[in-house]
Scaffold this active site. Sequence first.
Site, PDB file in Angstrom:
ATOM      1  N   ASP A  36      63.598  18.400  44.170  1.00  0.00           N
ATOM      2  CA  ASP A  36      63.499  18.738  45.591  1.00  0.00           C
ATOM      3  C   ASP A  36      62.331  19.686  45.845  1.00  0.00           C
ATOM      4  O   ASP A  36      61.625  19.582  46.853  1.00  0.00           O
ATOM      5  CB  ASP A  36      64.815  19.371  46.044  1.00  0.00           C
ATOM      6  CG  ASP A  36      65.081  19.170  47.529  1.00  0.00           C
ATOM      7  OD1 ASP A  36      64.411  18.331  48.148  1.00  0.00           O
ATOM      8  OD2 ASP A  36      65.979  19.847  48.059  1.00  0.00           O
ATOM      9  N   GLU A  86      61.465  25.228  58.429  1.00  0.00           N
ATOM     10  CA  GLU A  86      62.607  26.080  58.092  1.00  0.00           C
ATOM     11  C   GLU A  86      62.201  27.286  57.252  1.00  0.00           C
ATOM     12  O   GLU A  86      62.801  28.353  57.340  1.00  0.00           O
ATOM     13  CB  GLU A  86      63.671  25.274  57.340  1.00  0.00           C
ATOM     14  CG  GLU A  86      64.487  24.342  58.218  1.00  0.00           C
ATOM     15  CD  GLU A  86      65.649  25.041  58.905  1.00  0.00           C
ATOM     16  OE1 GLU A  86      65.638  26.285  58.992  1.00  0.00           O
ATOM     17  OE2 GLU A  86      66.566  24.328  59.355  1.00  0.00           O
ATOM     18  N   ASN A 105      56.866  22.148  55.965  1.00  0.00           N
ATOM     19  CA  ASN A 105      56.621  23.503  55.478  1.00  0.00           C
ATOM     20  C   ASN A 105      55.260  23.599  54.786  1.00  0.00           C
ATOM     21  O   ASN A 105      54.545  24.586  54.946  1.00  0.00           O
ATOM     22  CB  ASN A 105      57.747  23.929  54.535  1.00  0.00           C
ATOM     23  CG  ASN A 105      59.042  24.164  55.278  1.00  0.00           C
ATOM     24  OD1 ASN A 105      59.247  25.193  55.898  1.00  0.00           O
ATOM     25  ND2 ASN A 105      59.933  23.174  55.232  1.00  0.00           N
ATOM     26  N   LYS A 151      62.921  26.113  48.323  1.00  0.00           N
ATOM     27  CA  LYS A 151      61.818  25.147  48.171  1.00  0.00           C
ATOM     28  C   LYS A 151      60.956  25.099  49.422  1.00  0.00           C
ATOM     29  O   LYS A 151      59.752  24.837  49.345  1.00  0.00           O
ATOM     30  CB  LYS A 151      62.359  23.771  47.812  1.00  0.00           C
ATOM     31  CG  LYS A 151      63.416  23.211  48.765  1.00  0.00           C
ATOM     32  CD  LYS A 151      62.884  22.087  49.611  1.00  0.00           C
ATOM     33  CE  LYS A 151      63.978  21.524  50.515  1.00  0.00           C
ATOM     34  NZ  LYS A 151      63.623  20.291  51.179  1.00  0.00           N
ATOM     35  N   ARG A 190      71.261  16.919  71.692  1.00  0.00           N
ATOM     36  CA  ARG A 190      71.341  17.889  72.787  1.00  0.00           C
ATOM     37  C   ARG A 190      70.810  17.339  74.114  1.00  0.00           C
ATOM     38  O   ARG A 190      71.365  17.614  75.185  1.00  0.00           O
ATOM     39  CB  ARG A 190      70.541  19.140  72.400  1.00  0.00           C
ATOM     40  CG  ARG A 190      70.659  20.295  73.377  1.00  0.00           C
ATOM     41  CD  ARG A 190      69.722  21.431  72.982  1.00  0.00           C
ATOM     42  NE  ARG A 190      69.967  21.875  71.627  1.00  0.00           N
ATOM     43  CZ  ARG A 190      70.874  22.792  71.294  1.00  0.00           C
ATOM     44  NH1 ARG A 190      71.622  23.331  72.235  1.00  0.00           N
ATOM     45  NH2 ARG A 190      71.022  23.149  70.036  1.00  0.00           N
ATOM     46  N   LYS A 218      68.402  22.914  55.638  1.00  0.00           N
ATOM     47  CA  LYS A 218      67.704  23.580  54.533  1.00  0.00           C
ATOM     48  C   LYS A 218      67.256  24.970  54.973  1.00  0.00           C
ATOM     49  O   LYS A 218      66.082  25.292  54.959  1.00  0.00           O
ATOM     50  CB  LYS A 218      66.487  22.754  54.081  1.00  0.00           C
ATOM     51  CG  LYS A 218      66.763  21.261  53.865  1.00  0.00           C
ATOM     52  CD  LYS A 218      67.843  21.008  52.846  1.00  0.00           C
ATOM     53  CE  LYS A 218      67.929  19.544  52.441  1.00  0.00           C
ATOM     54  NZ  LYS A 218      68.268  18.635  53.536  1.00  0.00           N
ATOM     55  N   ALA A 232      62.718  12.327  54.978  1.00  0.00           N
ATOM     56  CA  ALA A 232      63.206  11.425  56.019  1.00  0.00           C
ATOM     57  C   ALA A 232      62.221  10.296  56.296  1.00  0.00           C
ATOM     58  O   ALA A 232      62.615   9.153  56.540  1.00  0.00           O
ATOM     59  CB  ALA A 232      63.461  12.223  57.302  1.00  0.00           C
ATOM     60  N   SER A 247      55.806  16.969  54.126  1.00  0.00           N
ATOM     61  CA  SER A 247      56.509  18.251  54.159  1.00  0.00           C
ATOM     62  C   SER A 247      55.987  19.132  55.293  1.00  0.00           C
ATOM     63  O   SER A 247      54.843  19.592  55.266  1.00  0.00           O
ATOM     64  CB  SER A 247      56.337  18.984  52.825  1.00  0.00           C
ATOM     65  OG  SER A 247      56.786  20.317  52.917  1.00  0.00           O
TER      66      SER A 247
END
Length: 330
Positions: free
Chosen positions: A246, A283, A258, A193, A34, A108, A142, A256
């Site tokens: 996962d 997410e 999250n 997850k 973007r 996700k 990642a 992570s």
Amino acid sequence: MENKQITILGGGSWATAIVKMLCNNCDKVNWWIRSQDDVDFIQENGHNPKYLTDVAFDRDQLNVSTDIRALVEMADIVIIVIPSAFLHNAVEGLTDLLKDKIVFSAVKGIIPEYNQIIGDYLNEFHQVPLDNIGVITGPCHAEEVALERLSYLTLACTDLSKAECLGEKLASTYIKVNISDDIYGTEISAVLKNVFAIASGICHGLGYGDNFMAVLISNAIRETKRFVDAVHPIERDIKDSAYLGDLLVTAYSNFSRNRIFGTMLGKGYSVKAAQMDMNMIAEGYYSVKCVHAINEKYGVKMPITDAVYNVVYRKISPRVEMRLLTDELD
């Protein structure tokens, strides 16, 4: 796949990792980002200025642009890696192009405007045929791809040949690819997850130990099975890497986001303060609200999801909510 053009939509960590994977096997990769400043930086310096900044690219392999229509139009395969909260606005005007493409989602999350998983959204709003829709899931972070640590991907598509072809472009000495036809189960599991990783982080932040965490995650995979079986009842082995693996890597890994988000909540941060401090998208924050709303239709027993929803959206004390949750688990 020899001459197929692939376009990646998104500029974050996962998008950067996927571009790195594709560069192992493709002469040219189209990459939509973007921000023009980020595009200019990548063209000049050969790496992403904001995410996985140690990953170096051969600039001659990249066609980086802010022109999303041009990059989608030239693609045979589009890989979407835009956070679900921003996806609808990003692709809203692309129906005339997307409906004729093979589209894989590495998102996700759930489209919050419509409470839909990405596959259903692409099919309903952009007329992408179901056998042209695929899902890219883990277990895979990642950050470990950037370090070239051995990682596994799962590619799901009802047309297995399309998953296999894209898998050939993503595979390498450090990336192994599994193929599945369960686009609904893999995608929904990938959404859940992140919710369970928030729960894991909250408990970690509150000081719960490994013994309880094992109970939490064993209950989480059963909660996943109940929900995916209610939404899309087919024969599947919930112990496969795409589901259980996962979940494990997202719930336990320090990479992570999250889990990091949940840990901050457990340590006393407000939701807004945690989001501002992270400066990244968790997410699960968006997903838990959507899953909670979807489950009003199905009525599946989901105590962990409900607990995260209560903490994040009803502002119930994490310590109180997790103490109540302990009585719901076995």
